[in-house]
Scaffold this motif. Structure first.
Motif, short mmCIF file in Angstrom:
data_model
loop_
_atom_site.label_atom_id
_atom_site.label_comp_id
_atom_site.label_asym_id
_atom_site.label_seq_id
_atom_site.Cartn_x
_atom_site.Cartn_y
_atom_site.Cartn_z
N UNK A 33 0.84 -1.22 0.00
CA UNK A 33 0.00 0.00 0.00
C UNK A 33 0.86 1.26 0.00
N UNK A 34 2.02 1.11 0.69
CA UNK A 34 2.89 2.27 0.73
C UNK A 34 3.43 2.59 -0.67
N UNK A 35 3.75 1.54 -1.39
CA UNK A 35 4.25 1.77 -2.75
C UNK A 35 3.16 2.40 -3.64
N UNK A 36 1.93 1.91 -3.44
CA UNK A 36 0.82 2.46 -4.24
C UNK A 36 0.59 3.95 -3.90
N UNK A 37 0.69 4.20 -2.57
CA UNK A 37 0.48 5.59 -2.16
C UNK A 37 1.58 6.49 -2.70
N UNK A 38 2.80 5.94 -2.77
CA UNK A 38 3.91 6.75 -3.29
C UNK A 38 3.72 7.03 -4.76
N UNK A 39 3.25 6.05 -5.46
CA UNK A 39 2.99 6.27 -6.91
C UNK A 39 1.85 7.31 -7.10
N UNK A 40 0.81 7.10 -6.28
CA UNK A 40 -0.32 8.06 -6.41
C UNK A 40 0.13 9.50 -6.07
N UNK A 41 0.99 9.60 -5.05
CA UNK A 41 1.46 10.92 -4.67
C UNK A 41 2.23 11.55 -5.82
#
Length: 778
Positions: A388-396
């Motif tokens: 989820x952290x990786x997804x959030x980083x991509x979304x950011x």
């Protein structure tokens, strides 16, 4: 009233009576001159031409009553077409020679017509004319010249020139002469049987005729309160006078109208010229407005300025909105980039409406919420959490990239809005300058337009005044003539003739007396001296020097008796035995008076001797026809001649004796200073009751003054119409300085005047002698 006042009053009455008597003795002159003057007045009135008073009344309207119903104001607001009229000014205008000359010319009074009456020439006019001369051209040589029209029949006439030459012409035919060109036409009076056949025609100088009539005009206000004047004229032809006055008023009104029309016409011409200039100026101003609006791309500066403000406000609002959106994006971008808030939800995008961004943020927030729920049950290093952290980083990263793109787009839009806003802001700032320039141009245009409209209005008013002029005067009474002639004034002329007839003899008699330097009566003596007058002796031409005898009853004899009585009355209780007789010059009647005074005293029973002491020019004995061989000179120069040797009887009265002068001595003045003179008089006083001394004239020689110590009284003889008035000063000097004792005056040669009779065959006026008696007594 005392005695002196009574005497002065009676003296004045007597003097007035004597003056009137002096004039009344020429009564025949008064009657003759009066009859001649009255006859002359009758002849004058017979030949004089009656003249009649012709008059008219005229109302001079004031400014308000003369103004038309519409307002005709001049360019400054004053009324140039209705000048203020004063009665005095209009009287001067009516009496102007130019106005009268125009009047006479419009009446065509180039000629005057006369017919011969019984005793004079009478002017005819108007309907009385059998023929009329119509002048086409007149030379100055014709002025006041007279030609005669002899009417032959209804178609021809004969013209008699100044020099007597005759020419025949037809009525209606133009007559060409060196002095002018004219046509003679038949008039209405020619058909009457009693119309004159010979007419005298006089050619008039209109300028001189105008001067004459202007001088004869009588123009004056009826009263001080009203603007009504009376125009009067005296003329021999009443109809002519009426025509002249009526035409004068007509020409006066006509000239007044012409003056106002000229003012209005000049105003119209001026306005037309101004309108042409204003039209060109208005066209130029309108072109300037068009060019200025085209250059500055404006039509309606007010609406366009409003539009500019609205646009600028709209761009300003959009810039605000865009700025807010950019600020929101930047705040989100800072929020996502902050390490401390990486695990937090992304704030609301507020008014950002980008769907991609909204989708990414929503997905980011959902995944963040899911991670937070998972961490409640799991550890952070759980692979699911790490995923989820990786997804959030991509979304950011995607959100940040998307934010950057949106932000760049907003900045571009904002910059465009900023440029548009600046453009409209600049236009708004230019509006006052454009508006000011347009206002100045519009002001010029408005001023010229208002002036243009004003001049158009005044042009219409001036044009209307040309056809709507109101006369400044109104005839109250048309010219009328009095029925009775004004001139000549018959009663006045007859009265003046009577006064002239009475005045001419009066003036002639007065001038005769005033210019005569000789005594004309007792009045002249009384005015020159205060010496008493003893009496008067009328002139009596006689061959014998003695007029006083026992049986004489003549006027002269009675006058001597009156003088004797006056003399005795004046010396009552006083001695008056030696009487000296003198005068101003020889020829005044001293010897005649001396002899007759002595004779009158002899008649009273006195013995009288008359001495001829005129040693230079003796005449006593010669007048009596006695020899003058021995006399006073012999007695004084020798001791051999006694008094008895020189006494001679007069030969007329027994008690009247005379003593002659004897031979003429070389030194009579010194001879009379001898003491023997006194001795002689004393011896004579012993023999005679009265001694009368006939001396030389005291006005010529001083011999008589030597006898002054020996006499009791002096009688100074003056002769009427012979003695000079200035010589009365001699007796006045004697009287005032008492050079002789008791000087008195006797007037010799007085004129015979009517009086009342004594019954002795003569007449006399006793009043004078009575008056003289009172004067001597005084």
């Amino acid at each position: 009233m005392d005695q002196r006042e009574i005497s002065a009053f009676e003296s004045d009455q007597i003097d007035l009576k004597s003056i009137l008597t002096g004039y009344l003795k020429y009564w025949y002159l008064f009657i003759i001159t009066t009859l001649l003057c009255v006859g002359g007045a009758y002849v004058y009135l017979l030949h004089a031409t009656p003249e009649y008073w012709v008059s008219s009344t005229l109302l001079l309207k004031d400014e308000e009553s003369a103004r038309p119903t519409f307002d005709l104001s001049d360019l400054t607001g004053a009324n140039i077409l209705q000048p203020n009229k004063k009665v005095e000014n209009e009287i001067v205008v009516l009496k102007a020679k130019s106005l009268m000359q125009r009047t006479l010319e419009e009446l065509e009074l180039y000629t005057s017509y006369f017919v011969e009456d019984e005793v004079k020439y009478v002017e005819i006019y108007g309907e009385e004319l059998p023929a009329k001369v119509i002048v086409s051209k007149l030379d100055e040589s014709a002025y006041n010249k007279v030609v005669t029209l002899h009417i032959k029949d209804n178609s021809s006439f004969e013209l008699v020139e100044f020099d007597g030459s005759r020419t025949s012409h037809k009525f209606g035919q133009e007559v060409n002469k060196p002095y002018g060109t004219f046509t003679v036409v038949m008039a209405a009076a020619a058909v009457t049987p009693d119309s004159p056949k010979n007419i005298l025609v006089r050619f008039n100088d209109m300028r001189k005729m105008a001067i004459s009539y202007s001088g004869r005009l009588d123009i004056a206000p009826v009263n001080k309160e009203a603007n009504v004047i009376r125009i009067g004229l005296i003329d021999a032809v009443p109809e002519k006078g009426k025509d002249i006055i009526n035409k004068l008023i007509e020409v006066y009104n006509k000239e007044d109208d012409e003056e106002k029309n000229l003012i209005a016409a000049n105003a119209i011409d001026f306005i037309d010229e101004r309108l042409k200039l204003l039209t060109a100026e208005l066209t130029d101003v309108e072109k300037n407005v068009e060019q200025y609006k085209r250059k500055n791309e404006v039509t309606d500066i007010g609406s366009q300025a409003k539009m500019y403000l609205e646009k600028a406000s709209d761009y300003n609002r959009q810039l605000t909105d865009w700025g807010i959106q950019i600020d929101v994006l930047e705040s989100i971008e800072r929020y996502l980039s902050n390490q401390q808030t990486q695990n937090e939800l992304v704030p609301s995008t507020l008014n950002i409406q980008d769907p991609t961004l909204l989708g990414l943020i929503n997905k980011f927030n959902e995944l963040q919420l899911e991670r937070q729920r998972m961490l409640r049950t799991t550890q952070p290093d759980n692979p699911l959490v790490q995923g989820m952290n990786d997804q959030l980083a991509n979304l950011r990263l995607n959100i940040l990239e998307n934010l950057q793109n949106i932000k760049n787009s907003l900045i571009i839009t904002r910059d465009q809005l900023q440029a548009n806003y600046a453009q409209f802001e600049s236009r708004v700032q230019e509006v006052p300058s454009i508006e000011r320039d347009l206002l100045e141009i519009n002001r010029q245009q408005g001023t010229k337009q208002e002036l243009y409209l004003y001049l158009l209005q005044k042009r219409e008013e001036s044009a209307l005044s040309l056809v709507a002029n109101v006369s400044n005067s109104r005839v109250i009474d048309a010219a009328t003539a009095e029925e009775e002639p004004t001139l000549p004034k018959t009663k006045l002329i007859y009265l003046l003739a009577v006064l002239l007839g009475l005045g001419l003899p009066f003036a002639g008699i007065y001038l005769k007396g005033a210019l005569n330097d000789k005594i004309q009566g007792v009045r002249d003596i009384e005015l020159a001296t205060s010496a008493p007058v003893l009496g008067e002796i009328t002139y009596k031409k006689t061959r014998h020097p003695l007029v006083v005898t026992h049986d004489s009853r003549t006027t002269v004899a009675e006058q001597f008796r009156q003088i004797r009585a006056n003399l005795q009355f004046a010396f009552i209780g006083k001695e008056n035995r030696v009487i000296l007789i003198t005068s101003s010059m020889s020829g005044e009647g001293k010897t005649f008076f001396s002899l007759n005074l002595g004779a009158s005293l002899v008649l009273t029973g006195k013995r009288v001797v008359v001495l001829c002491f005129d040693l230079r020019k003796p005449s006593l004995l010669q007048s009596l026809g006695l020899p003058n061989d021995e006399g006073i000179t012999n007695y004084l120069m020798t001791d051999t001649v006694a008094m008895e040797d020189i006494i001679y009887p007069s030969g007329t009265l027994p008690d009247l004796f005379v003593i002659g002068s004897g031979p003429t001595p070389l030194n009579p003045a010194e001879l009379m200073l001898l003491p023997k003179v006194g001795k002689l008089l004393e011896e004579l006083k012993e023999v005679f009751d009265h001694v009368i001394i006939d001396t030389s004239p005291v006005g010529q020689v001083a011999d008589a003054l030597a006898l002054a110590p020996y006499i009791n009284s002096t009688i100074y003889v003056v002769r009427n119409n012979y003695t000079y008035k200035k010589q009365i000063r001699i007796i006045d000097d004697i009287y005032k300085n008492q050079k002789f004792k008791h000087p008195m005056i006797v007037v010799n040669g007085a004129k015979v005047e009517a009086g009342y009779g004594y019954g002795y065959g003569y007449k006399q006026t006793p009043s004078s002698n009575q008056n003289r008696s009172r004067k001597v007594e005084a």
